[in-house]
Write a protein that holds these residues in place. Structure first.
Motif, PDB file in Angstrom:
ATOM      1  N   PRO A 190     -11.691 -10.705  -2.522  1.00 42.68           N
ATOM      2  CA  PRO A 190     -11.370  -9.271  -2.336  1.00 42.68           C
ATOM      3  C   PRO A 190     -11.621  -9.061  -0.983  1.00 42.68           C
ATOM      4  CG  PRO A 190     -12.800  -9.890  -4.222  1.00 42.68           C
ATOM      5  CD  PRO A 190     -12.475 -11.138  -3.815  1.00 42.68           C
ATOM      6  N   ASP A 191     -12.736  -9.314  -0.321  1.00 43.20           N
ATOM      7  CA  ASP A 191     -12.668  -8.924   1.105  1.00 43.20           C
ATOM      8  C   ASP A 191     -11.781  -9.465   1.969  1.00 43.20           C
ATOM      9  OD1 ASP A 191     -15.121  -7.756   0.228  1.00 43.20           O
ATOM     10  OD2 ASP A 191     -16.590  -9.459   1.113  1.00 43.20           O
ATOM     11  N   ALA A 192     -11.286 -10.602   2.017  1.00 46.55           N
ATOM     12  CA  ALA A 192     -10.178 -11.131   2.826  1.00 46.55           C
ATOM     13  C   ALA A 192      -9.010 -10.579   2.567  1.00 46.55           C
ATOM     14  CB  ALA A 192     -10.158 -12.560   2.652  1.00 46.55           C
ATOM     15  N   LEU A 193      -8.579 -10.057   1.277  1.00 46.84           N
ATOM     16  CA  LEU A 193      -7.272  -9.247   0.956  1.00 46.84           C
ATOM     17  C   LEU A 193      -7.558  -7.743   1.468  1.00 46.84           C
ATOM     18  CD1 LEU A 193      -6.465 -10.799  -2.449  1.00 46.84           C
ATOM     19  CD2 LEU A 193      -5.194 -11.102  -0.309  1.00 46.84           C
ATOM     20  N   ARG A 194      -8.610  -7.283   1.595  1.00 45.40           N
ATOM     21  CA  ARG A 194      -8.845  -5.879   2.093  1.00 45.40           C
ATOM     22  C   ARG A 194      -8.648  -5.723   3.627  1.00 45.40           C
ATOM     23  NH1 ARG A 194     -12.996  -5.001  -1.962  1.00 45.40           N
ATOM     24  NH2 ARG A 194     -14.415  -6.230  -0.628  1.00 45.40           N
ATOM     25  N   GLU A 195      -9.281  -7.213   4.146  1.00 48.09           N
ATOM     26  CA  GLU A 195      -9.056  -6.978   5.767  1.00 48.09           C
ATOM     27  C   GLU A 195      -7.371  -7.370   5.969  1.00 48.09           C
ATOM     28  OE1 GLU A 195     -11.406  -7.423   8.812  1.00 48.09           O
ATOM     29  OE2 GLU A 195     -11.844  -6.153   7.085  1.00 48.09           O
ATOM     30  N   ALA A 196      -6.698  -7.839   5.243  1.00 47.36           N
ATOM     31  CA  ALA A 196      -5.232  -8.394   5.244  1.00 47.36           C
ATOM     32  C   ALA A 196      -4.525  -6.995   5.023  1.00 47.36           C
ATOM     33  CB  ALA A 196      -4.792  -9.434   4.216  1.00 47.36           C
ATOM     34  N   ALA A 197      -4.957  -6.134   4.025  1.00 52.87           N
ATOM     35  CA  ALA A 197      -4.488  -4.836   4.100  1.00 52.87           C
ATOM     36  C   ALA A 197      -4.527  -4.039   5.304  1.00 52.87           C
ATOM     37  CB  ALA A 197      -4.920  -4.266   2.991  1.00 52.87           C
ATOM     38  N   TYR A 198      -5.744  -4.091   5.822  1.00 53.49           N
ATOM     39  CA  TYR A 198      -5.899  -3.311   7.111  1.00 53.49           C
ATOM     40  C   TYR A 198      -4.928  -3.877   8.284  1.00 53.49           C
ATOM     41  CZ  TYR A 198      -8.082  -2.660  11.827  1.00 53.49           C
ATOM     42  OH  TYR A 198      -8.020  -2.536  13.071  1.00 53.49           O
ATOM     43  N   PHE A 199      -4.785  -5.245   8.411  1.00 53.01           N
ATOM     44  CA  PHE A 199      -3.913  -5.748   9.284  1.00 53.01           C
ATOM     45  C   PHE A 199      -2.665  -5.085   9.039  1.00 53.01           C
ATOM     46  CE2 PHE A 199      -7.016  -9.140   9.913  1.00 53.01           C
ATOM     47  CZ  PHE A 199      -7.521  -9.000  11.082  1.00 53.01           C
ATOM     48  N   VAL A 200      -1.967  -5.326   7.654  1.00 58.00           N
ATOM     49  CA  VAL A 200      -0.855  -4.905   7.585  1.00 58.00           C
ATOM     50  C   VAL A 200      -0.415  -3.576   7.962  1.00 58.00           C
ATOM     51  CG1 VAL A 200       0.836  -4.381   5.414  1.00 58.00           C
ATOM     52  CG2 VAL A 200      -0.311  -6.739   5.724  1.00 58.00           C
ATOM     53  N   GLU A 201      -1.431  -2.650   7.383  1.00 61.00           N
ATOM     54  CA  GLU A 201      -1.289  -1.111   7.691  1.00 61.00           C
ATOM     55  C   GLU A 201      -1.308  -0.982   9.167  1.00 61.00           C
ATOM     56  OE1 GLU A 201      -4.520   0.447   5.451  1.00 61.00           O
ATOM     57  OE2 GLU A 201      -3.434  -0.333   3.568  1.00 61.00           O
ATOM     58  N   ARG A 202      -2.299  -1.529  10.053  1.00 59.81           N
ATOM     59  CA  ARG A 202      -2.316  -1.260  11.517  1.00 59.81           C
ATOM     60  C   ARG A 202      -1.036  -1.798  12.096  1.00 59.81           C
ATOM     61  NH1 ARG A 202      -5.379  -1.578  16.140  1.00 59.81           N
ATOM     62  NH2 ARG A 202      -3.891  -1.011  17.718  1.00 59.81           N
ATOM     63  N   LEU A 203      -0.273  -2.902  11.650  1.00 61.38           N
ATOM     64  CA  LEU A 203       0.811  -3.328  12.349  1.00 61.38           C
ATOM     65  C   LEU A 203       2.038  -2.568  11.985  1.00 61.38           C
ATOM     66  CD1 LEU A 203       0.239  -7.218  11.400  1.00 61.38           C
ATOM     67  CD2 LEU A 203       0.402  -6.378  13.690  1.00 61.38           C
ATOM     68  N   SER A 204       1.956  -2.013  10.685  1.00 54.16           N
ATOM     69  CA  SER A 204       3.022  -0.776  10.217  1.00 54.16           C
ATOM     70  C   SER A 204       2.971   0.261  11.317  1.00 54.16           C
ATOM     71  CB  SER A 204       2.860  -0.553   8.862  1.00 54.16           C
ATOM     72  OG  SER A 204       3.874   0.352   8.599  1.00 54.16           O
ATOM     73  N   GLU A 205       1.681   0.815  11.522  1.00 56.03           N
ATOM     74  CA  GLU A 205       1.328   2.059  12.347  1.00 56.03           C
ATOM     75  C   GLU A 205       1.878   1.728  13.567  1.00 56.03           C
ATOM     76  OE1 GLU A 205      -2.529   2.799  12.126  1.00 56.03           O
ATOM     77  OE2 GLU A 205      -2.709   3.253  10.014  1.00 56.03           O
ATOM     78  N   ASP A 206       1.671   0.623  14.227  1.00 56.10           N
ATOM     79  CA  ASP A 206       1.913   0.219  15.934  1.00 56.10           C
ATOM     80  C   ASP A 206       3.266  -0.337  15.614  1.00 56.10           C
ATOM     81  OD1 ASP A 206      -0.580   0.884  16.361  1.00 56.10           O
ATOM     82  OD2 ASP A 206      -1.221  -0.888  16.920  1.00 56.10           O
ATOM     83  N   ARG A 207       4.126  -0.299  14.808  1.00 54.51           N
ATOM     84  CA  ARG A 207       5.715  -0.585  14.807  1.00 54.51           C
ATOM     85  C   ARG A 207       5.610  -2.080  15.266  1.00 54.51           C
ATOM     86  NH1 ARG A 207       5.681   4.065  17.088  1.00 54.51           N
ATOM     87  NH2 ARG A 207       6.549   3.338  19.001  1.00 54.51           N
TER      88      ARG A 207
END
Length: 389
Positions: free
Chosen positions: A268-285
């Motif tokens: 759970p924790d690692a996949l929550r962090e992965a979600a953060y990375f995915v969303e941040r990368l999307s925000e920064d294009r």
């Protein structure tokens, strides 16, 4: 995004070999939280790309030295070191290096300043502190080193693929903020205050400035304040050049020639962090190639469910409390439940991020510590998208 058919989790499959074989991709950045196998994934991708014909350098900015060990190199430093022992049929090559924060900073100073000014900066006590331990310097220098390697590779043809292994945790994306934070630092009121005497005639040093510098002299001492002003004045042009190059590298990271790979574990924790990375990368294009889920549990042989195995174990236990068969059935049930739990976690992530291509890599029985182990990981990465279950 290089994708294959849907995995059993409902996510598009990450086609690792298509990513590595795509000659238009010149940079692969692996990011993820700590302890998920990110360094091993980076090294395995670099090795597989080299043995498929790419000229590769893998750069780690993780202070741990596991990469050197797994690649069979005694120690990594700021200079690319060749990796020996590639397959005899390998058509490419592989070098490895680890970011030396201070050495990279020194190289920037030496390249941007005259020999006299460079000597003045390198010997300044404030520079020694800044280049060794100032918060954020590692991320600034990571941008600088990546830009250097890419520029050299474009000029000399040394490499056609750079694999970057980033630090663990959310700091792995701090280097994306380096240009902005550096600009804020350089444009800050304090820096302008320190530069005022050096940039303009004495009449610009107003009474207010005199009061501030007088107060600083009492707090810091005259020599310390002088050292600080000398450092700021000397390094201003050097920082300005780095800021421009950092912005250029930032733009490169947004280019289609770059591919980000988020590395996670089925927790759970690692996949929550992965979600953060995915969303941040999307925000920064930033171009996301996909996600690798490492150390996934594999289902035991046979079609016996967890409930069936536990029921059978209880029946056998009643007849024979010492039976080893009952213990084996319980282990079978535990493994089945673990596999099912991990599958639910991945399905939940896929439902929330349906666009993220995924490769699932099963857990290995032992740690990876040599090229043979990295090749095995590379094979599993290549098969992981199609076989995720």
């Amino acid at each position: 995004m290089r994708v294959g058919p849907l995995t059993a989790d409902g996510a598009p499959a990450l086609d690792v070999d298509a990513l590595l074989d795509d000659r238009s991709v010149g940079i692969v950045v692996c990011c993820g939280s700590g302890g998920v196998g990110k360094t091993t994934t980076s090294a395995a991708l670099a090795l597989r790309a080299a043995e498929r014909g790419r000229k590769v350098v893998v750069l780690t900015i993780d202070p741990a030295r596991r990469l050197a060990q797994s690649l069979g190199i005694g120690e990594l430093d700021n200079t690319p070191r060749p990796v020996v022992g590639l397959d005899a049929d390998a058509r490419g090559g592989l070098d490895a290096m680890m970011l030396d924060m201070k050495r990279t900073f020194d190289e920037v100073v030496e390249a941007q300043a005259s020999p006299e000014k460079a000597k003045q900066i390198l010997e300044n006590p404030f520079y020694v502190t800044l280049s060794s331990s100032f918060a954020g310097t590692q991320e600034y220098m990571a941008m600088e080193k990546l830009g250097q390697i890419h520029a050299d590779a474009q000029r000399d043809g040394t490499y056609d693929l750079i694999v970057v292994d980033t630090p663990p945790s959310r700091s792995a994306l701090d280097f994306l903020d380096a240009p902005e934070r550096l600009s804020s630092f350089l444009d800050g009121r304090f820096i302008k205050l320190m530069l005022a005497p050096a940039r303009g005639p004495a009449r610009l040093v107003t009474a207010g400035l005199g009061m501030v510098t007088g107060a600083l002299t009492k707090v810091l001492g005259a020599q310390v304040l002088k050292d600080l002003q000398t450092f700021v004045a000397a390094i201003d042009t050097v920082f300005g050049g780095f800021r421009q190059r950092a912005m250029k590298t930032y733009s490169l990271l947004q280019d289609d020639r770059t591919a980000f790979v988020v590395v996670a574990a089925p927790e759970p924790d690692a996949l929550r962090e992965a979600a953060y990375f995915v969303e941040r990368l999307s925000e920064d294009r930033m171009p996301l190639a996909g996600m690798v889920v490492n150390r996934a549990a594999t289902a035991p042989d046979g079609e016996v469910t967890a409930d069936e195995a536990m029921a059978a174990a209880q029946r056998i236990r009643k007849r024979d409390p010492r039976s080893t068969t009952a213990g084996l059935l319980r282990l079978h049930a535990d493994r089945r439940r673990l596999v099912e739990r991990e599958a639910r976690l991945r399905e939940r992530f896929a439902a929330a991020h349906p666009q993220v291509a995924t490769a699932v890599v099963p857990a290995l029985p032992s740690d990876v510590h040599d090229l043979a182990g990295l090749r095995r990981v590379g094979d599993l990465l290549a098969a992981g998208g199609a076989t995720a279950s």
